[in-house]
Motif scaffolding. Structure first.
Motif, PDB file in Angstrom:
ATOM      1  N   PHE A 149       5.113  12.397   5.154  1.00  0.00           N
ATOM      2  CA  PHE A 149       5.352  11.452   4.071  1.00  0.00           C
ATOM      3  C   PHE A 149       4.991  10.030   4.496  1.00  0.00           C
ATOM      4  O   PHE A 149       4.326   9.283   3.753  1.00  0.00           O
ATOM      5  CB  PHE A 149       6.819  11.519   3.650  1.00  0.00           C
ATOM      6  CG  PHE A 149       7.207  10.492   2.625  1.00  0.00           C
ATOM      7  CD1 PHE A 149       7.877   9.326   3.000  1.00  0.00           C
ATOM      8  CD2 PHE A 149       6.882  10.663   1.286  1.00  0.00           C
ATOM      9  CE1 PHE A 149       8.223   8.370   2.055  1.00  0.00           C
ATOM     10  CE2 PHE A 149       7.221   9.705   0.336  1.00  0.00           C
ATOM     11  CZ  PHE A 149       7.892   8.556   0.725  1.00  0.00           C
ATOM     12  N   VAL A 150       5.424   9.636   5.701  1.00  0.00           N
ATOM     13  CA  VAL A 150       5.093   8.291   6.201  1.00  0.00           C
ATOM     14  C   VAL A 150       3.584   8.135   6.347  1.00  0.00           C
ATOM     15  O   VAL A 150       3.024   7.064   6.067  1.00  0.00           O
ATOM     16  CB  VAL A 150       5.807   8.030   7.536  1.00  0.00           C
ATOM     17  CG1 VAL A 150       5.321   6.723   8.165  1.00  0.00           C
ATOM     18  CG2 VAL A 150       7.317   7.977   7.328  1.00  0.00           C
ATOM     19  N   THR A 175       0.753  -6.310  -1.542  1.00  0.00           N
ATOM     20  CA  THR A 175       1.556  -5.078  -1.606  1.00  0.00           C
ATOM     21  C   THR A 175       1.238  -4.150  -0.439  1.00  0.00           C
ATOM     22  O   THR A 175       2.135  -3.627   0.230  1.00  0.00           O
ATOM     23  CB  THR A 175       1.308  -4.354  -2.937  1.00  0.00           C
ATOM     24  OG1 THR A 175       1.666  -5.224  -4.019  1.00  0.00           O
ATOM     25  CG2 THR A 175       2.133  -3.079  -3.007  1.00  0.00           C
ATOM     26  N   GLY A 200       1.297   9.581   4.503  1.00  0.00           N
ATOM     27  CA  GLY A 200       0.741   9.365   3.171  1.00  0.00           C
ATOM     28  C   GLY A 200       0.952   7.939   2.685  1.00  0.00           C
ATOM     29  O   GLY A 200       0.039   7.324   2.102  1.00  0.00           O
ATOM     30  N   VAL A 201       2.153   7.382   2.903  1.00  0.00           N
ATOM     31  CA  VAL A 201       2.428   5.989   2.510  1.00  0.00           C
ATOM     32  C   VAL A 201       1.537   5.027   3.295  1.00  0.00           C
ATOM     33  O   VAL A 201       1.025   4.034   2.747  1.00  0.00           O
ATOM     34  CB  VAL A 201       3.914   5.659   2.717  1.00  0.00           C
ATOM     35  CG1 VAL A 201       4.196   4.201   2.430  1.00  0.00           C
ATOM     36  CG2 VAL A 201       4.777   6.544   1.821  1.00  0.00           C
ATOM     37  N   THR A 202       1.330   5.300   4.594  1.00  0.00           N
ATOM     38  CA  THR A 202       0.462   4.441   5.405  1.00  0.00           C
ATOM     39  C   THR A 202      -0.967   4.455   4.878  1.00  0.00           C
ATOM     40  O   THR A 202      -1.635   3.409   4.790  1.00  0.00           O
ATOM     41  CB  THR A 202       0.487   4.906   6.871  1.00  0.00           C
ATOM     42  OG1 THR A 202       1.835   4.912   7.343  1.00  0.00           O
ATOM     43  CG2 THR A 202      -0.345   3.992   7.748  1.00  0.00           C
ATOM     44  N   LEU A 259       6.823  -0.631   7.225  1.00  0.00           N
ATOM     45  CA  LEU A 259       6.766   0.580   8.042  1.00  0.00           C
ATOM     46  C   LEU A 259       6.876   0.271   9.523  1.00  0.00           C
ATOM     47  O   LEU A 259       7.536   0.993  10.279  1.00  0.00           O
ATOM     48  CB  LEU A 259       5.462   1.341   7.756  1.00  0.00           C
ATOM     49  CG  LEU A 259       5.327   1.995   6.372  1.00  0.00           C
ATOM     50  CD1 LEU A 259       3.944   2.599   6.215  1.00  0.00           C
ATOM     51  CD2 LEU A 259       6.397   3.066   6.189  1.00  0.00           C
ATOM     52  N   VAL A 277       3.880  -3.285   2.643  1.00  0.00           N
ATOM     53  CA  VAL A 277       4.295  -1.920   2.977  1.00  0.00           C
ATOM     54  C   VAL A 277       4.032  -1.618   4.445  1.00  0.00           C
ATOM     55  O   VAL A 277       4.864  -1.000   5.138  1.00  0.00           O
ATOM     56  CB  VAL A 277       3.577  -0.909   2.065  1.00  0.00           C
ATOM     57  CG1 VAL A 277       3.838   0.520   2.546  1.00  0.00           C
ATOM     58  CG2 VAL A 277       4.036  -1.071   0.634  1.00  0.00           C
ATOM     59  N   ALA A 299      -1.909   4.989   1.822  1.00  0.00           N
ATOM     60  CA  ALA A 299      -1.946   4.219   0.576  1.00  0.00           C
ATOM     61  C   ALA A 299      -1.920   2.721   0.845  1.00  0.00           C
ATOM     62  O   ALA A 299      -2.628   1.940   0.187  1.00  0.00           O
ATOM     63  CB  ALA A 299      -0.757   4.622  -0.307  1.00  0.00           C
ATOM     64  N   ALA A 300      -1.112   2.294   1.840  1.00  0.00           N
ATOM     65  CA  ALA A 300      -1.034   0.875   2.162  1.00  0.00           C
ATOM     66  C   ALA A 300      -2.355   0.355   2.720  1.00  0.00           C
ATOM     67  O   ALA A 300      -2.826  -0.740   2.352  1.00  0.00           O
ATOM     68  CB  ALA A 300       0.095   0.634   3.162  1.00  0.00           C
ATOM     69  N   GLY A 345      -2.906   9.712   0.425  1.00  0.00           N
ATOM     70  CA  GLY A 345      -2.350   8.418   0.039  1.00  0.00           C
ATOM     71  C   GLY A 345      -3.439   7.397  -0.234  1.00  0.00           C
ATOM     72  O   GLY A 345      -3.375   6.640  -1.221  1.00  0.00           O
TER      73      GLY A 345
END
Length: 370
Positions: free
Chosen positions: A12-13, A38, A15-17, A46, A42, A19-20, A188
């Motif tokens: 999950f982290v 944004t 995927g967020v990375t 993180l 993020v 996207a960021a 992401g």
């Protein structure tokens, strides 16, 4: 279970990375400050989340809870090794204690065993093991059990569990988790790119995503035992080759067992460059022995002892014959006889299944055969 949850959080982290990072790039390309801020915010968040827990003093980590139990050795297969510890593959029936509330089950493990201790482990024997109730496939043989557990192992009788009770690690491999983390990162990033595709691509073409579906293949195998007799032999190639080279006897025995598709034999004959095994699946267990239970690494010392201490000054040939011991009952293991021949005649040396010498018959002396 905790390991699986930790890997899912990592995915999950990741995927967020992804996207960021994509938001940072898209913000620069489109000159969109909010998007850039944004993505940057993020990433900073993180980093802080990962940095702050790392600064905490680690508390006492509780080791995984293990239980001690008895296990029946269904089968074992050893491979040659360069050190004193030999890798052995065991198939066990683990019998948890009644208070654990779990029925007996089968498991397959790999463990290094000292070559001196290998004769102590034989099919249908009982061993002391440790296992994890939450991960029953994590089983380890206790090579030095306490006196109480040693006594229980000597007195215990455990029935074989059905093959259907075999447990295996259900979790994916480390390579699969790494692939999942990479896919999450790319997913992401792709999500952010798709959100701004109208501004990024003037063509306006939208490519429909086509995710790959992982394929899962399962296979099952069954073996049918047929009553049969067999004799299989092999010759070590090369004029300078000898089965007395360390590790070569076990390697050759493993090859013959694989060729015959059998592990229980009725006799083994070993010469300088030739090994032969014989078997009969109709024989009862007391008249056979497992081909991998012998201490092959100690046989060269027996040959050297027979050639130098039994009155044969110039040995011309030697032979090792291994057969079940007919006189002392089941459970005592096979008997090993080393025969040397020279101009003076023939001499014998007998040893037990642990290569301990139990009888000598020098040249010219009468002796009782097996």
């Amino acid at each position: 279970m905790s390991g699986i949850l930790a890997r899912l959080r990592l995915s999950f982290v990741s995927g967020v990375t992804g996207a960021a990072v994509a938001a940072l790039v898209v913000g620069v390309i489109l000159e969109r400050v909010p998007v850039f801020l944004t993505g940057g915010g993020v990433l900073v968040l993180l980093v802080l989340i990962g940095f702050v827990p790392g600064r905490r003093l680690p508390g006492a980590v509780e080791p995984p809870a293990t239980r001690t139990a008895l296990a029946r050795i269904e089968d074992l297969r050893a491979t040659s090794g360069e050190s004193a510890d030999v890798p052995v593959t065991f198939r066990l029936t683990v019998a948890p204690e009644p208070e654990d509330g779990r029925p007996a089950y089968r498991v397959k493990i790999d463990q290094h065993i000292n070559l001196v201790d290998i004769p102590a482990y034989r099919p249908r024997g009982i061993a002391v093991v440790e296992y994890r109730p939450d991960e029953p496939w994590e089983v380890r043989i206790v090579t030095r059990p306490t006196p109480e557990w040693s006594r229980r192992a000597e007195e215990a009788e455990i029935d074989s569990a059905p093959e259907s009770t075999l447990v295996e690690n259900p979790g994916p491999s480390e390579g699969a988790w790494c692939l999942l983390v990479l896919v999450a990162f790319l997913a992401g990033a792709a999500l952010v790119v798709v959100l701004f595709r109208g501004e990024l691509f003037t063509s306006g073409d939208e490519a429909a995503p086509s995710p790959e579906q992982p394929s899962v293949t399962s296979s099952a195998s069954a073996s049918v035992s047929v009553s049969r007799r067999f004799t299989t032999s092999t010759t070590v190639p090369g004029p300078s080759s000898s089965l007395l080279v360390l590790g070569r006897m076990r390697e050759t025995a493993t090859e013959l067992a694989h060729r015959a598709d059998a592990s229980d034999v009725t006799a083994i004959s070993i010469q300088e460059r030739r090994m032969e095994i014989r078997g009969d699946s109709a024989r009862p267990p007391g008249e056979t022995f497992h081909i991998q239970m012998l201490p092959y690494e100690l046989f060269p010392a027996l040959v050297r002892e027979a050639r130098t201490t039994l009155g044969v000054r110039a040995p011309q040939s030697w032979r090792i014959d291994v057969t079940p011991d007919p006189g002392t009952g089941p459970g005592t293991g096979p008997r090993v006889r080393v025969t040397v021949t020279g101009e003076e005649g023939t001499a014998h040396l007998d040893a037990d299944a642990t290569a301990r010498i139990v009888d000598r018959r020098p040249v010219g002396e009468g002796g009782r055969g097996r």
